[in-house]
Design a protein around this motif. Structure first.
Motif, short mmCIF file in Angstrom:
data_model
loop_
_atom_site.label_atom_id
_atom_site.label_comp_id
_atom_site.label_asym_id
_atom_site.label_seq_id
_atom_site.Cartn_x
_atom_site.Cartn_y
_atom_site.Cartn_z
N ILE A 11 0.73 -1.13 0.05
CA ILE A 11 0.02 -0.01 -0.05
C ILE A 11 0.81 1.34 0.04
CG2 ILE A 11 -0.26 0.18 2.50
CD1 ILE A 11 -3.05 0.51 0.17
N VAL A 12 2.16 1.03 0.50
CA VAL A 12 2.82 2.32 0.49
C VAL A 12 3.91 2.43 -0.54
CG1 VAL A 12 2.77 2.64 2.98
CG2 VAL A 12 4.42 1.10 2.11
N ARG A 13 3.76 1.63 -1.59
CA ARG A 13 4.70 1.53 -2.70
C ARG A 13 5.03 2.82 -3.43
NH1 ARG A 13 2.99 1.47 -8.29
NH2 ARG A 13 0.68 1.86 -8.25
N ARG A 14 4.08 3.78 -3.46
CA ARG A 14 4.48 5.16 -4.19
C ARG A 14 4.98 6.05 -3.23
NH1 ARG A 14 0.65 6.13 -8.37
NH2 ARG A 14 -0.98 4.46 -8.47
N ARG A 15 5.13 5.67 -1.78
CA ARG A 15 5.78 6.74 -0.75
C ARG A 15 7.17 6.15 -0.64
NH1 ARG A 15 4.21 10.78 2.81
NH2 ARG A 15 6.02 11.78 3.36
N TRP A 16 7.19 4.78 -0.31
CA TRP A 16 8.58 3.80 -0.02
C TRP A 16 8.67 2.78 -0.78
CZ3 TRP A 16 5.26 5.23 4.52
CH2 TRP A 16 5.41 6.73 5.02
N PRO A 17 8.90 3.16 -2.19
CA PRO A 17 9.00 2.02 -2.78
C PRO A 17 10.26 1.06 -2.37
CG PRO A 17 9.77 3.63 -4.19
CD PRO A 17 9.13 4.27 -2.63
N LEU A 18 11.37 1.35 -1.74
CA LEU A 18 12.51 0.68 -1.47
C LEU A 18 12.23 -0.07 -0.19
CD1 LEU A 18 15.40 0.54 -1.57
CD2 LEU A 18 15.72 2.16 0.01
N ALA A 19 11.19 0.50 0.80
CA ALA A 19 10.82 -0.41 1.68
C ALA A 19 10.01 -1.79 1.20
CB ALA A 19 10.12 0.24 2.91
N VAL A 20 9.42 -1.69 0.01
CA VAL A 20 8.45 -2.66 -0.55
C VAL A 20 9.61 -3.70 -1.05
CG1 VAL A 20 6.95 -3.43 -2.25
CG2 VAL A 20 6.39 -1.22 -0.81
N ILE A 21 10.64 -3.37 -1.45
CA ILE A 21 11.60 -4.24 -2.03
C ILE A 21 12.14 -4.82 -0.95
CG2 ILE A 21 13.65 -4.47 -3.57
CD1 ILE A 21 12.57 -2.00 -5.24
N LEU A 22 12.61 -4.30 0.02
CA LEU A 22 13.39 -4.88 1.15
C LEU A 22 12.39 -6.05 1.86
CD1 LEU A 22 15.23 -1.79 2.48
CD2 LEU A 22 16.12 -3.67 1.13
N VAL A 23 11.07 -5.62 2.16
CA VAL A 23 10.36 -6.43 2.55
C VAL A 23 9.98 -7.85 1.73
CG1 VAL A 23 8.08 -6.97 3.15
CG2 VAL A 23 9.15 -4.89 3.92
N SER A 24 9.98 -7.38 0.32
CA SER A 24 9.92 -8.86 -0.51
C SER A 24 11.09 -9.60 -0.40
CB SER A 24 9.77 -8.32 -2.14
OG SER A 24 10.94 -7.89 -2.51
N VAL A 25 12.40 -9.23 -0.19
CA VAL A 25 13.72 -9.73 -0.17
C VAL A 25 13.68 -10.58 1.15
CG1 VAL A 25 16.04 -9.55 0.16
CG2 VAL A 25 14.87 -8.20 -1.60
N ALA A 26 13.00 -9.95 2.14
CA ALA A 26 13.04 -10.65 3.42
C ALA A 26 12.21 -11.84 3.72
CB ALA A 26 12.52 -9.63 4.36
N VAL A 27 10.94 -11.80 2.96
CA VAL A 27 10.10 -13.10 2.86
C VAL A 27 9.99 -13.89 1.76
CG1 VAL A 27 8.16 -11.58 3.95
CG2 VAL A 27 8.40 -11.65 1.45
N LEU A 28 11.30 -13.78 1.00
CA LEU A 28 11.73 -14.52 -0.16
C LEU A 28 12.08 -15.93 0.22
CD1 LEU A 28 11.83 -14.41 -3.38
CD2 LEU A 28 14.21 -13.69 -2.94
N PRO A 29 12.88 -16.05 1.19
CA PRO A 29 13.00 -17.56 1.66
C PRO A 29 11.72 -18.39 1.86
CG PRO A 29 14.55 -15.98 2.99
CD PRO A 29 13.45 -15.21 2.06
#
Length: 469
Positions: A68-86
């Motif tokens: 939901i915050v992709r427009r404001r903090w796209p970097l946070a979205v990518i880091l969360v996706s990396v964190a849940v990737l395992p």
């Protein structure tokens, strides 16, 4: 609601970092879809690891809602996706996050680093999942199959969203550039329109001044002579009927001449007027383009220096003593040059009639190579020389404007003997060239001094104005 009204209502919307309602709806839908995707994949991860299903599902859903915050903090979205990737979750987080980051003004090295991090994680997770798949273990696959498929999965998960985001960013830049250019052109067109209006206003004012000069030249001289003859007619009516009759005839002739000149001038002003009135913009361009043409036409139809002797005879007939002297051989000057020189002499003699009644006057005309010079000088008025005729004070101004329009020099002022002197030197070139050569105030002052020295040899004329006008 009309399209304009809808755009206005949409433009006034503001909620957090969203400026449009459809953006809120889109991001909300993507966040819910991402939460559902993470929750579904979390069930399988819980079964493989033995963790509580509810805990993994809730955690995955909360991680997916970060979209939901992709427009404001796209970097946070990518880091969360990396964190849940395992846990084999966050595929939509990675796709949408990388696309959003690529559409921003983030440096390309940061985008490349995060894309490599996400792609590397996908390669590792894909390789481990393929290695743990029992169905694949039963098949005799070459050693390079698992690494190749893992790399393809990693590239497919990273390259399309990054390329699409960079394309959208380039397109947005192009649109903004075109919009800025359009706004710049609009501002330039507005400035040009303002300047066109200013030029049109200047043309109107110039035409008004020209008409005022023409009216002054045509009416003032003739009417002044008519008033002088009328006064003489009144004085001699009882004593000398024959002279009174001659004066009456002169008054009639002068009146007819004044009417003829007025009709000629009005005919020039009316020439070229359209039968149907054009629109406002076309009228502005027409005024700006036709003012100078009308002025030149009016001047070309004006009097010439060959009529100067008749002009002097009219003043003599009114009782003034006028001495006319011509130097040099007559030359073929431009029509507006001869007309201007004639008008200068005419206005100067009119001023003598008005302000120096009974004073003798001298008129000097000099034909020279490339120029013509005129000088009109009167003696001190007899008996104080009080002005017997009204004056508007525009005669000297009109003469100076006429001469300056042709690039000439004009000087006027009282003489040491109590009279008044008017002199002008007019170069033999078109009014358009003269306007371009008019130059600065210093140049005009230099031409005035040169006119004084050439047209009035041996004397000094103070550059000031008296009551003549």
């Amino acid at each position: 609601m009309t399209a304009t009204g809808a755009a206005t209502a949409e433009g006034s919307f503001e909620l957090g970092w969203w400026t449009r309602r459809r953006s809120v709806a889109l991001d909300g839908a993507l966040a819910l879809a991402s939460a559902a995707e993470c929750a579904v994949h979390g069930i399988g991860f819980a079964e493989r690891t033995g963790l509580p299903v509810w805990l993994v599902v809730i955690s995955g859903a909360m991680a997916g809602l970060v979209l939901i915050v992709r427009r404001r903090w796209p970097l946070a979205v990518i880091l969360v996706s990396v964190a849940v990737l395992p846990a084999n979750m966050g595929g939509m987080l990675a796709l949408v996050g990388l696309y959003t980051l690529a559409t921003t003004e983030a440096p390309r090295r940061i985008i490349a680093a995060l894309a490599c991090m996400e792609g590397g994680g996908v390669v590792i997770v894909s390789y481990l999942l393929l290695d743990q798949d029992p169905a694949l273990r039963e098949q005799a696959l070459p050693a390079w199959f698992q690494p190749l498929v893992s790399v393809l999965f990693g590239v497919a998960a990273v390259l399309p969203p990054v390329l699409l985001g960079m394309y959208v960013r380039a397109r947005r830049r192009l649109v903004e550039t075109l919009r800025d250019r359009a706004q710049g052109l609009e501002a330039e067109l507005s400035l040009l329109a303002d300047r066109a209006e200013e030029r049109a206003e200047w043309a109107r004012e110039e035409e008004r001044r020209r008409i005022a000069r023409e009216m002054h030249d045509v009416v003032a001289h003739r009417v002044s002579l008519m008033v002088v003859h009328a006064a003489a007619l009144q004085a001699v009516a009882a004593k000398d009927p024959d002279k009174a009759a001659r004066n009456a005839t002169l008054i009639g002739d002068m009146g007819r001449q004044a009417l003829t000149e007025l009709r000629t001038m009005l005919g020039v002003l009316r020439a070229g007027e359209p039968a149907v009135r054009p629109d406002a913009s076309a009228r502005l361009a027409e005024i700006a383009g036709s003012a100078k043409t009308r002025q030149q036409e009016a001047e070309e139809q004006g009097p010439s220096l060959t009529e100067l002797a008749a002009l002097v005879d009219q003043s003599r007939a009114a009782g003034m003593t006028v001495d006319l002297a011509v130097e040099g051989e007559p030359r073929g000057y431009a029509e507006q040059v001869e007309s201007t020189a004639y008008r200068v002499v005419q206005e100067a003699l009119t001023n003598v009639h008005k302000h120096a009644a009974g004073a003798a006057a001298r008129v000097r005309l000099a034909y020279r190579e490339g120029e013509v010079a005129v000088l009109v000088q009167n003696e001190a008025p007899r008996g104080g020389g009080g002005a017997s005729l009204p004056s508007g004070g525009n005669g000297l101004v009109g003469m100076r404007e006429r001469v300056a329009a042709l690039g000439g020099g004009f000087v006027s002022g009282p003489t040491d003997a109590g009279g008044f002197r008017v002199s002008a030197v007019i170069p033999d070139r078109a009014a358009a060239d003269g306007a371009a050569a008019d130059g600065t105030a210093a140049d005009r002052a230099a031409r005035d001094r040169a006119a004084r020295d050439r047209a009035v040899p041996g004397g000094t004329v103070p550059e000031q104005r008296s009551a003549h006008g």
